[in-house]
Structures are given as structure tokens and as C-alpha cells.
Design a protein around this motif. Structure first.
Motif, PDB file in Angstrom:
ATOM      1  N   GLU A   1      -9.585 -31.107 -38.495  1.00  0.00           N
ATOM      2  CA  GLU A   1     -10.991 -31.475 -38.327  1.00  0.00           C
ATOM      3  C   GLU A   1     -11.228 -32.368 -37.117  1.00  0.00           C
ATOM      4  N   GLU A   2     -10.179 -32.971 -36.560  1.00  0.00           N
ATOM      5  CA  GLU A   2     -10.348 -33.745 -35.333  1.00  0.00           C
ATOM      6  C   GLU A   2     -10.900 -32.881 -34.195  1.00  0.00           C
ATOM      7  N   PHE A   3     -10.660 -31.583 -34.256  1.00  0.00           N
ATOM      8  CA  PHE A   3     -11.069 -30.685 -33.176  1.00  0.00           C
ATOM      9  C   PHE A   3     -12.424 -30.024 -33.446  1.00  0.00           C
TER      10      PHE A   3
ATOM     11  N   ALA B   1      -6.591 -23.160 -33.830  1.00  0.00           N
ATOM     12  CA  ALA B   1      -7.067 -22.762 -35.154  1.00  0.00           C
ATOM     13  C   ALA B   1      -8.539 -23.098 -35.329  1.00  0.00           C
ATOM     14  N   ALA B   2      -8.959 -24.235 -34.780  1.00  0.00           N
ATOM     15  CA  ALA B   2     -10.340 -24.677 -34.913  1.00  0.00           C
ATOM     16  C   ALA B   2     -11.300 -23.895 -34.028  1.00  0.00           C
ATOM     17  N   GLY B   3     -10.780 -23.131 -33.071  1.00  0.00           N
ATOM     18  CA  GLY B   3     -11.628 -22.359 -32.167  1.00  0.00           C
ATOM     19  C   GLY B   3     -11.766 -22.948 -30.789  1.00  0.00           C
ATOM     20  N   CYS B   4     -10.966 -23.971 -30.474  1.00  0.00           N
ATOM     21  CA  CYS B   4     -10.977 -24.596 -29.156  1.00  0.00           C
ATOM     22  C   CYS B   4     -10.022 -23.859 -28.213  1.00  0.00           C
TER      23      CYS B   4
ATOM     24  N   TYR C   1      -3.197 -47.347 -37.550  1.00  0.00           N
ATOM     25  CA  TYR C   1      -4.198 -48.399 -37.463  1.00  0.00           C
ATOM     26  C   TYR C   1      -3.967 -49.158 -36.145  1.00  0.00           C
ATOM     27  N   LYS C   2      -4.939 -49.989 -35.820  1.00  0.00           N
ATOM     28  CA  LYS C   2      -4.839 -50.938 -34.712  1.00  0.00           C
ATOM     29  C   LYS C   2      -4.396 -50.238 -33.421  1.00  0.00           C
ATOM     30  N   GLN C   3      -3.437 -50.823 -32.693  1.00  0.00           N
ATOM     31  CA  GLN C   3      -3.054 -50.249 -31.404  1.00  0.00           C
ATOM     32  C   GLN C   3      -2.045 -49.107 -31.533  1.00  0.00           C
ATOM     33  N   SER C   4      -1.862 -48.618 -32.751  1.00  0.00           N
ATOM     34  CA  SER C   4      -1.057 -47.402 -32.923  1.00  0.00           C
ATOM     35  C   SER C   4      -1.886 -46.139 -32.757  1.00  0.00           C
ATOM     36  N   GLY C   5      -3.194 -46.282 -32.566  1.00  0.00           N
ATOM     37  CA  GLY C   5      -3.935 -45.088 -32.215  1.00  0.00           C
ATOM     38  C   GLY C   5      -5.286 -44.921 -32.857  1.00  0.00           C
ATOM     39  N   ILE C   6      -5.881 -43.767 -32.561  1.00  0.00           N
ATOM     40  CA  ILE C   6      -7.200 -43.373 -33.043  1.00  0.00           C
ATOM     41  C   ILE C   6      -7.105 -41.924 -33.481  1.00  0.00           C
ATOM     42  N   GLY C   7      -7.549 -41.635 -34.707  1.00  0.00           N
ATOM     43  CA  GLY C   7      -7.561 -40.258 -35.182  1.00  0.00           C
ATOM     44  C   GLY C   7      -6.305 -39.914 -35.957  1.00  0.00           C
ATOM     45  N   ARG C   8      -6.257 -38.680 -36.441  1.00  0.00           N
ATOM     46  CA  ARG C   8      -5.148 -38.196 -37.250  1.00  0.00           C
ATOM     47  C   ARG C   8      -4.719 -36.806 -36.780  1.00  0.00           C
ATOM     48  N   GLU C   9      -3.443 -36.516 -37.024  1.00  0.00           N
ATOM     49  CA  GLU C   9      -2.899 -35.198 -36.715  1.00  0.00           C
ATOM     50  C   GLU C   9      -2.311 -34.591 -37.981  1.00  0.00           C
ATOM     51  N   ALA C  10      -2.244 -33.257 -38.021  1.00  0.00           N
ATOM     52  CA  ALA C  10      -1.646 -32.474 -39.107  1.00  0.00           C
ATOM     53  C   ALA C  10      -2.606 -32.347 -40.288  1.00  0.00           C
TER      54      ALA C  10
ATOM     55  N   ALA D   1      -7.039 -21.962 -40.459  1.00  0.00           N
ATOM     56  CA  ALA D   1      -7.981 -21.169 -39.668  1.00  0.00           C
ATOM     57  C   ALA D   1      -8.625 -20.079 -40.519  1.00  0.00           C
ATOM     58  N   ALA D   2      -7.827 -19.481 -41.384  1.00  0.00           N
ATOM     59  CA  ALA D   2      -8.314 -18.360 -42.196  1.00  0.00           C
ATOM     60  C   ALA D   2      -9.112 -18.795 -43.411  1.00  0.00           C
ATOM     61  N   THR D   3      -8.863 -19.989 -43.928  1.00  0.00           N
ATOM     62  CA  THR D   3      -9.445 -20.373 -45.222  1.00  0.00           C
ATOM     63  C   THR D   3     -10.468 -21.502 -45.145  1.00  0.00           C
ATOM     64  N   TYR D   4     -10.515 -22.234 -44.058  1.00  0.00           N
ATOM     65  CA  TYR D   4     -11.424 -23.385 -43.962  1.00  0.00           C
ATOM     66  C   TYR D   4     -12.879 -22.929 -43.956  1.00  0.00           C
ATOM     67  N   ASP D   5     -13.698 -23.610 -44.722  1.00  0.00           N
ATOM     68  CA  ASP D   5     -15.123 -23.294 -44.783  1.00  0.00           C
ATOM     69  C   ASP D   5     -15.866 -24.179 -43.791  1.00  0.00           C
ATOM     70  N   PHE D   6     -16.271 -23.591 -42.676  1.00  0.00           N
ATOM     71  CA  PHE D   6     -16.930 -24.342 -41.614  1.00  0.00           C
ATOM     72  C   PHE D   6     -18.375 -24.711 -41.973  1.00  0.00           C
ATOM     73  N   ASP D   7     -18.922 -24.087 -43.017  1.00  0.00           N
ATOM     74  CA  ASP D   7     -20.301 -24.345 -43.451  1.00  0.00           C
ATOM     75  C   ASP D   7     -20.311 -24.832 -44.899  1.00  0.00           C
ATOM     76  N   ALA D   8     -19.496 -25.800 -45.213  1.00  0.00           N
ATOM     77  CA  ALA D   8     -19.212 -26.125 -46.611  1.00  0.00           C
ATOM     78  C   ALA D   8     -20.253 -27.031 -47.268  1.00  0.00           C
ATOM     79  N   HIS D   9     -21.048 -27.740 -46.480  1.00  0.00           N
ATOM     80  CA  HIS D   9     -21.848 -28.804 -47.093  1.00  0.00           C
ATOM     81  C   HIS D   9     -23.336 -28.638 -46.817  1.00  0.00           C
ATOM     82  N   GLU D  10     -24.149 -29.024 -47.808  1.00  0.00           N
ATOM     83  CA  GLU D  10     -25.593 -29.128 -47.649  1.00  0.00           C
ATOM     84  C   GLU D  10     -26.026 -30.511 -48.109  1.00  0.00           C
ATOM     85  N   VAL D  11     -26.924 -31.108 -47.350  1.00  0.00           N
ATOM     86  CA  VAL D  11     -27.489 -32.409 -47.697  1.00  0.00           C
ATOM     87  C   VAL D  11     -29.007 -32.258 -47.658  1.00  0.00           C
ATOM     88  N   GLY D  12     -29.627 -32.231 -48.822  1.00  0.00           N
ATOM     89  CA  GLY D  12     -31.072 -32.010 -48.860  1.00  0.00           C
ATOM     90  C   GLY D  12     -31.431 -30.698 -48.193  1.00  0.00           C
TER      91      GLY D  12
END
Length: 474
Positions: free
Chosen positions: A464-466, A166-169, A449-458, A121-132
Motif C-alpha cells: 500500500e505504500e505504492f 504489483a501496485a501498478g507503478c 521508528y525515529k531515524q530508522s526510517g519512514i514507511g513500511r516494506e513487505a 496484485a491478483a487479490t487486493y481490492d482497490f475499491d474496498a471502502h465507502e465512507v458515507g
């Protein structure tokens, strides 16, 4: 019999309040079968109040700096650490893991993740990327509905709630009704540290009522669910009506591939531990042990000898390795699978159906040899201390068998050749593969993978899932 805790309030908008419903749910100690607490049987109206509070709190919470949000998580982690023994005793009594394992696993892992989310939460750069000419920004997705299971009750809550906050949700949580007490203790801590009203809300109850109300609520922007694949499919169906993001961490039938050049004793010994952790009540448990066909008998003998030392008993006893299964339904389920394995022709080299315990939902370590791919115990998730040993012909056959499942959560590979082990690990269709007993990493992304789920935790990917992604053209 210990005192029965009254936890019949739910937590909405910064206060412990009464549920709109009058139903109550007993919480049972699985080792003694005593009722140890009572919680509210929540209602859709309760969920509506919680979601409304979370929506109202979202603008102010998301506007805080990441450092400010992280500080709340740091304070919560510090209090859990101060009360480590109390939390350990609570979760052990609630779901049955022996104390010696519960402290580092049931409490230690969520503590590590909470601290990691505070740092992100304290160190993540929410505006990290520029594309063109576009600035790519990441913003909190909004109100997160979290539905969590009983097998790692605090850890799964922290992976969802910690990451979302941490993500602001803001969050509406339905904890497990089977083993909810550590989550209530966490809610007490959030209240104690002054987490702003509405940022975190807790509604207890049953999945088909409270869980579905969360998944379908129009004010919930994302639902994150951990549990059975069957229930996860239902969550996805309900959530689709309001086109919200869905993250699912579901079941597994994970293979442990022991190659012909591995140290068989070392690999089998470690594999037994990875199958029986938490009495086998672990979605990523390595329940299918794949060994060369000519080594099945040798591997089975080693596994049985090792497993016989896994003492079954009172979770408070220092000698106990396997505690009880979580409830009577789980006891019936696991015993049924053992009976089915025997009926279908598997050889029980160690049968744990009878443990000699006078009370509690205990099943002892069980090892099957002569298991074939078409057997039920080779295909379905048992969620108990039951290991199936399956023979294969060569490396390609081992990979084929490992991947011949609807699941893809975890796997293991053992080899005397590191490069060979890594090559096989890359061929396995699973979200995490441990090589030669590689240690679990709480900062690595977890999911399947497959029917074990969608997305990642930790870790970063779980965080970034949030987040939503926005492009600002300039």
C-alpha cells in the motif's frame, strides 16, 4: 581468477543499452579481492531517459488488471526458483554471505516476497471502502524511483520493485554498485518474460550522481530508499524539491532485552546469531544485548563461547558461518570501531580483528562486555560482527536503555513469562520486536521508528505504500 563479467549496459525501455557516460565501476569479490564484473557508471541523462520511459509506460501498465500484473511476477519467481543455485552462487560471490545461508536468506526471502506480491496484485481490492457518499479508491502512485543497498541486494530490490509493479507503478531502479549482479540477473528475467517496455528500468552508478538524479527527477512520483541514515536524509532533502513521497528504510542500533527470568544460555545463544547474521551487515541486527547488571560476566562468557564456534572463511566452504565484509572500506570501518571500543574502556572478551585469512575483507566475531551507554560502540551502527553487552538495573532501566537511541528499527525481548515479554515489547520504540526468538516473518511490515526510517516494506502495508488514496463523492 574467474572471468570478469561485462555488465556495462543499462536497462531502459525494454532493452539493454549503452550509458551516456563512459565511466566504469569494478565489482569485487570480497573473499578474494578479485574483480568479478564491471558495470556502467551511469549519469543524470541516463536517469532522464529511464524516467521518461517509465512515465510513458505507466498508463498501459496501471490499466492492466492486478491478475495480469501478478502473472508477470509469478513468471519471474518461477524462473528464479529454477535457477536457485545460480542466483545463490552469484550473490555469495558478489557480497560474501556463505552459500548455506545465502540460499534461504538472500534468495529464499525475495522469492517469498515476490510470490506474495503476485498474490496481492491478483487479490487486493482497490475499491474496498465507502465512507458515507464517498467511494475510497486506491490507485498506483506513478513512477517509483528505487535506490537499494548491498547487504541484501536482491531482497531489497524485490521489496521495492515487486511491490511497486504489483501496485501498478513503473520503476526506475538504481541497484547497489557494490554488489549488483543478482539484480542484473533479475533484470534479465524481466526481459526474458516479456515485461512491457519501460515498466522496469535499471541505471547503475553512484548514489550522489544517479541516486540524487532519481530522487530529484520531476517524472518520479515516489522515491524508496534503503541505506544509511545519512544518505537517507540527503534523499529526503533532494526529493523535497519536487514534493514527492519518500519511503526510507535506514539504520539501526537494535536492543535485545534479556530479562532476569529468561533462560540466559538460550537467550544469549540466539542473540549472538541475531547480531552476527550476514557478518553483522544487517540493519536490524540485535547489536546491543541488555542483561541484568549482575549477569554481565556470565552472559559475556556464554556469548564468547558461542561466538568462537562461528567459523570465518571462504563463503563457498560448508563450514563457514561468517563470510567477509563487503569491501575494504567496511573492513576499515569495523576494525576502527573495535579499536575505539577498547580505547573507551570496553572489555573485548573476544576480538575478531585478526582472522588468519590471507586475502579478503574478513573480521571475526567480536564480543564486548562492560559497555556503557555513552560509548561509541553502544550508540553508532557498526555493520559488522560486533556485539555490545550492557548491564541494566531493573526492567524499567532496560526499557529506558533500549529506547535511548536515535534509531528504532528492531528489538528483541526474552522472558520466562510470555505476558511480561509482550508487555515489554509494547514499550520498545521499534518497528519490529521479536519475543523469545520469534521467527522473521516475510509477510509482516518491515520498517522503523525515529531515524530508522519512514514507511513500511513487505506484505499488505508495504504494497500500500505504492498507492495513492482518492475519494469519489457520489
Amino acid at each position: 581468477m574467474s572471468e570478469v563479467l561485462d555488465r556495462t549496459k543499462i536497462y531502459i525501455d525494454g532493452s539493454w543499452v549503452d550509458s551516456q557516460g563512459t565511466g566504469r565501476i569494478d565489482v569485487v569479490n570480497p573473499a578474494t579481492e578479485d574483480v568479478i564484473a564491471v558495470v556502467a557508471e551511469g549519469t543524470p541523462d541516463d536517469v532522464d531517459r529511464a524516467a521518461t520511459a517509465a512515465r510513458a509506460a505507466f498508463p498501459a501498465w496501471s490499466a492492466l488488471s492486478g491478475t495480469e500484473r501478478g502473472e508477470y511476477l509469478r513468471k519471474a519467481a518461477a524462473l528464479i526458483k529454477e535457477r536457485l543455485d545460480d542466483f545463490t552462487a552469484l550473490v555469495s560471490r558478489d557480497m560474501g554471505m556463505p552459500l548455506g545461508f545465502a540460499k534461504p536468506i538472500q534468495i529464499g526471502m525475495p522469492l517469498a516476497n515476490l510470490a506474495a506480491f503476485a498474490e496481492l496484485a491478483a487479490t487486493y481490492d482497490f475499491d474496498a471502502h465507502e465512507v458515507g457518499n464517498s467511494l475510497i479508491v486506491r490507485e498506483p502512485i506513478g513512477v517509483v524511483g528505487a535506490i537499494t543497498p548491498w547487504n541484501f541486494p536482491l531482497h531489497q530490490v524485490v521489496l521495492k520493485v515487486g511491490g511497486a509493479l504489483a501496485a501498478g507503478c513503473t520503476v526506475v531502479l538504481k541497484p547497489t554498485e557494490v554488489a549488483p549482479l543478482a539484480t542484473y540477473a533479475l533484470a534479465d528475467i524481466f526481459d526474458e518474460i516479456g515485461l512491457p517496455a519501460g515498466v522496469f528500468n535499471l541505471v547503475s552508478g553512484f548514489g550522489p550522481v544517479v541516486g540524487e538524479a532519481i530522487a530529484g527527477h520531476p517524472e518520479v512520483d515516489m522515491v524508496s530508499f534503503t541505506g544509511s541514515t545519512r544518505a537517507g536524509k540527503r534523499v529526503a532533502v533532494v526529493a523535497a524539491e519536487t514534493v514527492k513521497k519518500v519511503a526510507l528504510e535506514l539504520g539501526g542500533k537494535s536492543a535485545n532485552v534479556i530479562l532476569d527470568d529468561a533462560d540466559l544460555t538460550k537467550a544469549v545463544t540466539d542473540g549472538v546469531a541475531k547480531c552476527f547474521l550476514n557478518s553483522g551487515q544487517t540493519c536490524s541486527a540485535l547489536t546491543r544485548m541488555l542483561v541484568p547488571a549482575d549477569k554481565v560476566d556470565e552472559a559475556s562468557a556464554i556469548a564468547a563461547k558461542v561466538a568462537q564456534n562461528y567459523s570465518v572463511g571462504d563463503p563457498t566452504a560448508a563450514t563457514s558461518v561468517l563470510g567477509p565484509l563487503v569491501n575494504s572500506n567496511q573492513l576499515k570501518r569495523v576494525r576502527g570501531y573495535i579499536e575505539q571500543g577498547i580505547a573507551e574502556g570496553a572489555r573485548a572478551v573476544l576480538d575478531g580483528r585478526e582472522t588468519g585469512q590471507d586475502s579478503g575483507y574478513f573480521v571475526g566475531p567480536t564480543v564486548f562486555a562492560g559497555v556503557t551507554e555513552d560509548m561509541t560502540i553502544a550508540k553508532e551502527e557498526i555493520f559488522g560482527p560486533v556485539l555490545s553487552i550492557i548491564g541494566y538495573q531493573d526492567e524499567d532501566d532496560a526499557v529506558r536503555i533500549a529506547n535511548a537511541t536515535e534509531y528504532g528499527l528492531a528489538a528483541g525481548v526474552w522472558s520466562g513469562d510470555q505476558e511480561r515479554a509482550d508487555r515489554v515489547a509494547r514499550q520498545l520504540r521499534a518497528g519490529q520486536v521479536e519475543v523469545n526468538g520469534g521467527a522473521f516473518n516475510t509477510n509482516a511490515p518491515f520498517g522503523g521508528y525515529k531515524q530508522s526510517g519512514i514507511g513500511r516494506e513487505a506484505g499488505v502495508l508495504g504494497f500500500e505504500e505504492f498507492l495513492e488514496i482518492k475519494s469519489i463523492q457520489r
